[in-house]
Structure formats: C-alpha cells, structure tokens
Design an enzyme around this catalytic site. Structure first.
Site, mmCIF file in Angstrom:
data_model
loop_
_atom_site.group_PDB
_atom_site.id
_atom_site.type_symbol
_atom_site.label_atom_id
_atom_site.label_comp_id
_atom_site.label_asym_id
_atom_site.label_seq_id
_atom_site.Cartn_x
_atom_site.Cartn_y
_atom_site.Cartn_z
ATOM 1 N N ASP A 37 0.855 -1.185 0.000
ATOM 2 C CA ASP A 37 0.000 0.000 0.000
ATOM 3 C C ASP A 37 0.893 1.239 0.000
ATOM 4 O O ASP A 37 1.728 1.403 0.897
ATOM 5 C CB ASP A 37 -0.880 -0.030 1.249
ATOM 6 C CG ASP A 37 -1.886 1.099 1.305
ATOM 7 O OD1 ASP A 37 -1.785 2.046 0.492
ATOM 8 O OD2 ASP A 37 -2.777 1.054 2.175
ATOM 9 N N VAL A 38 0.709 2.129 -0.979
ATOM 10 C CA VAL A 38 1.563 3.321 -1.079
ATOM 11 C C VAL A 38 1.348 4.286 0.073
ATOM 12 O O VAL A 38 2.177 5.164 0.309
ATOM 13 C CB VAL A 38 1.350 4.077 -2.408
ATOM 14 C CG1 VAL A 38 1.813 3.261 -3.591
ATOM 15 C CG2 VAL A 38 -0.087 4.529 -2.566
ATOM 16 N N TYR A 91 -9.573 15.402 -5.735
ATOM 17 C CA TYR A 91 -8.705 14.924 -6.804
ATOM 18 C C TYR A 91 -7.895 16.068 -7.408
ATOM 19 O O TYR A 91 -6.669 15.973 -7.576
ATOM 20 C CB TYR A 91 -9.556 14.248 -7.881
ATOM 21 C CG TYR A 91 -8.773 13.623 -9.009
ATOM 22 C CD1 TYR A 91 -8.182 12.374 -8.849
ATOM 23 C CD2 TYR A 91 -8.637 14.260 -10.233
ATOM 24 C CE1 TYR A 91 -7.471 11.785 -9.885
ATOM 25 C CE2 TYR A 91 -7.937 13.687 -11.275
ATOM 26 C CZ TYR A 91 -7.350 12.446 -11.095
ATOM 27 O OH TYR A 91 -6.642 11.874 -12.121
#
Length: 248
Positions: free
Chosen positions: A58-59, A153
């Site tokens: 998981d980043v 975003y």
C-alpha cells in the site's frame, strides 16, 4: 547493465499498460499494488514475466513503501526509474457533501503515496553508482483545469505538479530528473464512465472521447529510455476530442 523500474498501481489501467510497454523495451520491473492476483495478471501480460518482481503493498503505508525499495535493492541492486502511478478519485459530489475521511483518503493515495515513494527513490538514486535516476508522476489535466465537483482529486493533482517541480529542481545536482505525465481520457476503469456521460461545467452530461491506455504506456517507455541529461518536465496526452482546451 539492466534497467530497473518500479511501477506503483501496476495491477490495472495505466500502470499495467506501462508495465507491458517497459517489458517490451527490455526493462526489469517491480510491480507494486494492493491486489496480488491483479499484479500476477499484469506480470503474465509482460513480454518477460521472469523479469517482473511482484510486491503486494500500500503506497500510503510508510513501512510498506520502505519494504518495496528494500526488496528492489536486494533483488536488482539498483533502481533506474520510478513511476508513481497509484491513485484514485472521490465521488463526484458537491464539496459540502464530502466527508473528511473521503478527502483524506484521496490525499493519502494521490499525494502522500508519491511523496513516500519519491523520498525512497531519491535515497537510492543518490547512493548508487552511477548516481541518478528518473521519476515519472501520474498527474492529470486536472492539475491545470478541474472538472466539476472534483476538489479532492484536483487539489492532489495540483500538489503532485508541485512535487514534480521540486523533485526536478532538488535532484538536478544528483542526476535525478522528474516528469509529470498529464493524461486525459485514457480508457481505464477510472475513466470509462466518461464515455457514457460526464458532467460538464455548464451542467450538461455528455459522452467524452477516450483513447487506448497502451499509448500512455508507450509514452512512459519513451520517456524512461531518455538519457538522464534530458528532462521532460510535463507531458500532456489526451483524446483528441476531449473537452479540455476551453473545456467544452
């Protein structure tokens, strides 16, 4: 000498297309994402599956990212390119209806993840011989012009552009270069809904043009193979019919 690349978000979409293109170009790959079964699918689509190391992780986890780079070092002894591809979007709803958890999830994946990976890549690039390497960040045309109801975003993609410029500047003395690729309308799971109908600033919902993700993969492979004395700071690739210039 072998060329080694890490790709985050390699389980699908742009990450998968880039893995396929880089494998064709002779790169050894480290494929990183949360879904191991999807990483295996990507590996099997590559020209040289045996030159692909799969690492599930998981980043957004500092421990997971450190493990990614440590395993890369142990397997290959060096790193030549990092593609920060992993990312996600929030529901396209008015900002007043977004929860803090939703906003922070996007920030963690789209910004904290690239920061963690960039930090570890720069450490490797500075310490290896010959010194240097290349980072490519998956940005978006939202780094310049937002869509309606896309504050989380769009905010992160503006921030990734800042991370890209800072990395390019700070890495200059160490033969480290950084690129942001801004993609609009590639045919991936994230964008496929736009072909059915995407909300426009004037309230209309219209079908938008898409293009095949393999063209992004080929672009990544081209930039990756440039010598390190050549920098592509930003690169825009999008469907010709996409409403971006003028947004309509």
């Amino acid at each position: 000498m072998i060329k080694v690349a890490i790709i985050t978000g390699a389980s699908s979409g742009i990450g998968r297309a880039s893995a396929i293109a880089l494998s064709k170009a002779g790169w050894s790959l480290v494929l990183f994402a949360r879904r191991k079964e999807k990483l295996t699918e990507t590996q099997n689509l590559c020209q040289n599956p045996n030159q692909c190391l799969i690492i599930q992780g998981d980043v957004t986890s500092e421990e997971s990212v450190k493990g990614l780079f440590q395993q890369t070092l142990e397997r290959y002894g060096r790193l030549d390119m990092l593609f920060n591809d992993a990312g996600m979007n929030a529901p396209q709803i008015p900002i007043e209806d977004l929860s803090l958890d939703q906003f922070q999830q996007i920030v963690n994946i789209n910004l904290v993840g690239p920061f963690l990976c960039t930090r570890e890549a720069v450490r490797m690039f500075k310490s290896q011989s010959p010194q240097g390497g290349r980072i490519i960040n998956n940005g978006s045309i939202s780094a310049y012009t937002p869509r309606p109801h896309s504050a989380p975003y769009t905010s992160t993609k503006h921030a990734v552009l800042g991370l890209t410029k800072s990395t390019a500047l700070d890495g200059r003395a160490f033969n480290i270069t950084c690129t942001e690729i801004d993609i609009g309308g590639a045919r991936t799971d994230m964008a496929i809904g736009h072909s059915a109908g995407a909300l426009q600033p004037d309230g209309r919902i219209i079908s938008e043009a898409l293009f095949e993700a393999e063209h992004v993969g080929n672009t990544i492979a081209y930039i990756a193979d440039l010598p390190l004395d050549v920098t592509v700071l930003t690169f825009n690739i999008m469907a010709t019919g996409m409403p971006f210039v003028g947004r309509g």
